[in-house]
Each structure stands twice: as structure tokens, then as C-alpha cells.
Motif scaffolding. Structure first.
Motif, PDB file in Angstrom:
ATOM      1  N   MET A   4       0.846  -1.200   0.000  1.00 25.28           N
ATOM      2  CA  MET A   4       0.000   0.000   0.000  1.00 25.28           C
ATOM      3  C   MET A   4       0.869   1.234   0.000  1.00 25.28           C
ATOM      4  O   MET A   4       1.959   1.232   0.569  1.00 25.28           O
ATOM      5  CB  MET A   4      -0.876   0.027   1.260  1.00 25.28           C
ATOM      6  CG  MET A   4      -1.912  -1.049   1.298  1.00 25.28           C
ATOM      7  SD  MET A   4      -3.146  -0.707   2.577  1.00 25.28           S
ATOM      8  CE  MET A   4      -2.259  -1.064   4.043  1.00 25.28           C
ATOM      9  N   LEU A   5       0.358   2.299  -0.602  1.00 29.07           N
ATOM     10  CA  LEU A   5       1.026   3.600  -0.548  1.00 29.07           C
ATOM     11  C   LEU A   5       0.428   4.378   0.604  1.00 29.07           C
ATOM     12  O   LEU A   5      -0.795   4.548   0.657  1.00 29.07           O
ATOM     13  CB  LEU A   5       0.769   4.370  -1.845  1.00 29.07           C
ATOM     14  CG  LEU A   5       1.729   4.100  -2.997  1.00 29.07           C
ATOM     15  CD1 LEU A   5       1.200   4.747  -4.265  1.00 29.07           C
ATOM     16  CD2 LEU A   5       3.107   4.658  -2.690  1.00 29.07           C
ATOM     17  N   MET A   6       1.258   4.825   1.522  1.00 29.13           N
ATOM     18  CA  MET A   6       0.729   5.569   2.660  1.00 29.13           C
ATOM     19  C   MET A   6       1.607   6.769   2.964  1.00 29.13           C
ATOM     20  O   MET A   6       2.785   6.788   2.631  1.00 29.13           O
ATOM     21  CB  MET A   6       0.652   4.664   3.890  1.00 29.13           C
ATOM     22  CG  MET A   6      -0.280   3.486   3.670  1.00 29.13           C
ATOM     23  SD  MET A   6      -0.597   2.583   5.175  1.00 29.13           S
ATOM     24  CE  MET A   6      -1.757   3.658   5.961  1.00 29.13           C
TER      25      MET A   6
ATOM     26  N   ILE B  73       4.882  -6.236   9.009  1.00 25.31           N
ATOM     27  CA  ILE B  73       4.640  -4.959   8.326  1.00 25.31           C
ATOM     28  C   ILE B  73       5.975  -4.233   8.176  1.00 25.31           C
ATOM     29  O   ILE B  73       6.684  -4.033   9.158  1.00 25.31           O
ATOM     30  CB  ILE B  73       3.647  -4.074   9.120  1.00 25.31           C
ATOM     31  CG1 ILE B  73       2.336  -4.825   9.347  1.00 25.31           C
ATOM     32  CG2 ILE B  73       3.393  -2.753   8.398  1.00 25.31           C
ATOM     33  CD1 ILE B  73       1.362  -4.119  10.271  1.00 25.31           C
ATOM     34  N   THR B  74       6.308  -3.857   6.945  1.00 23.72           N
ATOM     35  CA  THR B  74       7.525  -3.082   6.721  1.00 23.72           C
ATOM     36  C   THR B  74       7.156  -1.806   5.975  1.00 23.72           C
ATOM     37  O   THR B  74       6.202  -1.788   5.197  1.00 23.72           O
ATOM     38  CB  THR B  74       8.568  -3.870   5.894  1.00 23.72           C
ATOM     39  OG1 THR B  74       7.965  -4.261   4.663  1.00 23.72           O
ATOM     40  CG2 THR B  74       9.045  -5.107   6.625  1.00 23.72           C
TER      41      THR B  74
ATOM     42  N   THR C  99       4.001   0.594   2.268  1.00 25.94           N
ATOM     43  CA  THR C  99       3.807  -0.254   3.441  1.00 25.94           C
ATOM     44  C   THR C  99       3.512  -1.662   2.927  1.00 25.94           C
ATOM     45  O   THR C  99       2.585  -1.847   2.144  1.00 25.94           O
ATOM     46  CB  THR C  99       2.615   0.255   4.279  1.00 25.94           C
ATOM     47  OG1 THR C  99       2.893   1.605   4.668  1.00 25.94           O
ATOM     48  CG2 THR C  99       2.396  -0.583   5.521  1.00 25.94           C
ATOM     49  N   THR C 100       4.327  -2.615   3.342  1.00 34.76           N
ATOM     50  CA  THR C 100       4.138  -4.003   2.904  1.00 34.76           C
ATOM     51  C   THR C 100       3.649  -4.831   4.084  1.00 34.76           C
ATOM     52  O   THR C 100       4.270  -4.834   5.147  1.00 34.76           O
ATOM     53  CB  THR C 100       5.465  -4.591   2.362  1.00 34.76           C
ATOM     54  OG1 THR C 100       5.969  -3.696   1.358  1.00 34.76           O
ATOM     55  CG2 THR C 100       5.259  -5.966   1.767  1.00 34.76           C
ATOM     56  N   ILE C 101       2.518  -5.511   3.885  1.00 34.34           N
ATOM     57  CA  ILE C 101       1.927  -6.335   4.947  1.00 34.34           C
ATOM     58  C   ILE C 101       1.972  -7.786   4.468  1.00 34.34           C
ATOM     59  O   ILE C 101       1.457  -8.105   3.402  1.00 34.34           O
ATOM     60  CB  ILE C 101       0.457  -5.937   5.209  1.00 34.34           C
ATOM     61  CG1 ILE C 101       0.369  -4.432   5.493  1.00 34.34           C
ATOM     62  CG2 ILE C 101      -0.134  -6.731   6.358  1.00 34.34           C
ATOM     63  CD1 ILE C 101      -1.049  -3.905   5.524  1.00 34.34           C
TER      64      ILE C 101
ATOM     65  N   LEU D 211      -3.766   0.658  -2.772  1.00 35.02           N
ATOM     66  CA  LEU D 211      -3.044  -0.600  -2.907  1.00 35.02           C
ATOM     67  C   LEU D 211      -2.137  -0.510  -4.127  1.00 35.02           C
ATOM     68  O   LEU D 211      -2.445   0.202  -5.080  1.00 35.02           O
ATOM     69  CB  LEU D 211      -4.021  -1.767  -3.090  1.00 35.02           C
ATOM     70  CG  LEU D 211      -5.153  -1.892  -2.067  1.00 35.02           C
ATOM     71  CD1 LEU D 211      -6.038  -3.078  -2.409  1.00 35.02           C
ATOM     72  CD2 LEU D 211      -4.612  -2.054  -0.664  1.00 35.02           C
ATOM     73  N   VAL D 212      -1.032  -1.237  -4.087  1.00 37.17           N
ATOM     74  CA  VAL D 212      -0.117  -1.280  -5.223  1.00 37.17           C
ATOM     75  C   VAL D 212      -0.132  -2.713  -5.740  1.00 37.17           C
ATOM     76  O   VAL D 212       0.220  -3.645  -5.015  1.00 37.17           O
ATOM     77  CB  VAL D 212       1.307  -0.859  -4.788  1.00 37.17           C
ATOM     78  CG1 VAL D 212       2.268  -0.939  -5.961  1.00 37.17           C
ATOM     79  CG2 VAL D 212       1.289   0.545  -4.216  1.00 37.17           C
TER      80      VAL D 212
END
Length: 201
Positions: free
Chosen positions: A27-29, A48-49, A60-62, A102-103
């Protein structure tokens, strides 16, 4: 034959089997929100990174079981709503819509849109959330932004359905992931956005 984690698929409901899948959602945050991320990480048990960089926008990667990922998305959506609410004068004059970006690899966007837009329309109608798939690729990548807007409950349902689609149709070919602010290409996009991130707004 039973898989090592005990989800045999025989007699087990699709939901049970689904929970054993590892899902990664990007996701872009905006912003760093270290404390919030730490709390969400602990409570959702998802990994989460957050990408490094000087840009206000980060990836943000979940990663985790589908269950953990949806728990994390749910907590993020409610936190965003809370942040929106705290910016108002405290009156609950309707809930402000929350937006998640979302990406998703472009090769999966076709499945998400569906034939003549049928799939994306079905997702919009069944969840009540707004879903927009960007027409253009994100700079220097093979990924597109998928924007989901609505109240947290509708966003969570919507993200679940999007994940179901992308789990069914894996990306084709190599994916070049998007990195905010790393691309010199952003300089060429528009003169008033030189260096993409470092100019005061």
C-alpha cells in the motif's frame, strides 16, 4: 493428501484452507507513524515493513496469513478514520470516507477489472466501496495503484475481495516494484514537482 499445516482441503471449508495462504499486500501511505505500525504489527501478527526514503509517501508491505493481513488492514482503516475524525471539530457529521491505495502488479489488474469492467463493478456493488484502478503504471515499475474509498467496514470487505482475485490470478512475468521518490523519471513528469518530494508544498 493433507498439507503440512493440516488444511487438507477435504471437508475443510474454503475459508479454512484460505487462512493457510501467505498473502503480501503493498500500500502507498503517508507519514511514518512508527508507534501505530508497532501496535498493529503486535495485534495483527502480520509482518509490516515501511519503505525508507525522504518522500512523504511510502510503501507499506503487509505479509502474513490472509487472516493476519486482513486484521492489519482493518486496524489501518480504522486508524485512518480516527485520524480524519480528530481533524474535525469533534462533531460526528457523517463518517468521512477513508482511502487506501493498494499497489498491484499491472498483470493482475485485468482480472480485477474483469471483462468489460464486470468484476470491479461487482466488487463495488457488493461492498459499497469506491474502487479505481489507475490507467497508468506507477513510475519506473510494472505496478498500478488501486484506490479503495469508503468507511472502514466497506474497505475491509473490498480489500478481501480484491485479495481473493489476486490470489486466483498470480502476476505474469517479472514484476518491477514501485519505489516512491527513487525515480529520476519524476523530474520529467512536471516542472513544478522537481525531485518529486523535497520541495515544500
Amino acid at each position: 493428501m493433507a498439507s503440512p499445516d493440516g488444511a487438507s482441503g477435504v471437508g475443510g471449508s474454503p475459508e479454512e484452507t484460505e487462512l493457510s495462504i501467505t498473502l503480501t499486500l503493498r500500500m502507498l501511505m503517508h507519514g511514518k507513524k512508527g508507534e501505530t505500525v508497532k501496535r498493529i504489527r503486535e495485534q495483527s501478527s502480520a509482518r509490516i515493513t515501511i519503505s525508507e526514503g525522504s518522500c512523504p509517501e511510502r510503501i507499506t508491505t503487509i505479509t502474513g496469513s490472509t487472516d493476519a493481513v486482513f486484521r492489519a488492514v482493518s486496524m489501518i482503516a480504522f486508524k485512518l478514520e480516527e485520524d480524519l475524525g480528530s481533524g474535525s471539530d469533534g462533531t460526528a457529521a457523517g463518517r468521512a470516507p477513508v482511502t487506501l491505495r493498494l499497489v498491484i502488479p499491472a498483470s493482475q489488474c485485468g482480472s480485477l477489472i474483469g471483462k468489460a469492467g464486470a468484476k470491479i463493478r461487482e466488487i463495488r456493488e457488493s461492498t459499497g466501496a469506491q474502487v479505481q484502478v489507475a490507467g497508468d503504471l506507477l513510475p519506473n515499475s510494472t505496478e498500478r495503484a488501486v484506490t479503495v474509498s469508503g468507511v472502514p467496514d466497506t474497505i475491509i470487505q473490498c480489500v478481501r475481495q480484491i485479495c481473493a482475485v489476486i490470489l486466483e490470478s498470480p502476476p505474469k512475468g517479472a514484476t518491477i516494484p514501485y519505489h516512491p521518490g527513487l525515480s529520476l523519471g519524476t523530474i520529467l513528469l512536471s516542472a513544478n514537482q522537481v525531485w518529486g518530494c523535497n520541495l515544500p508544498q
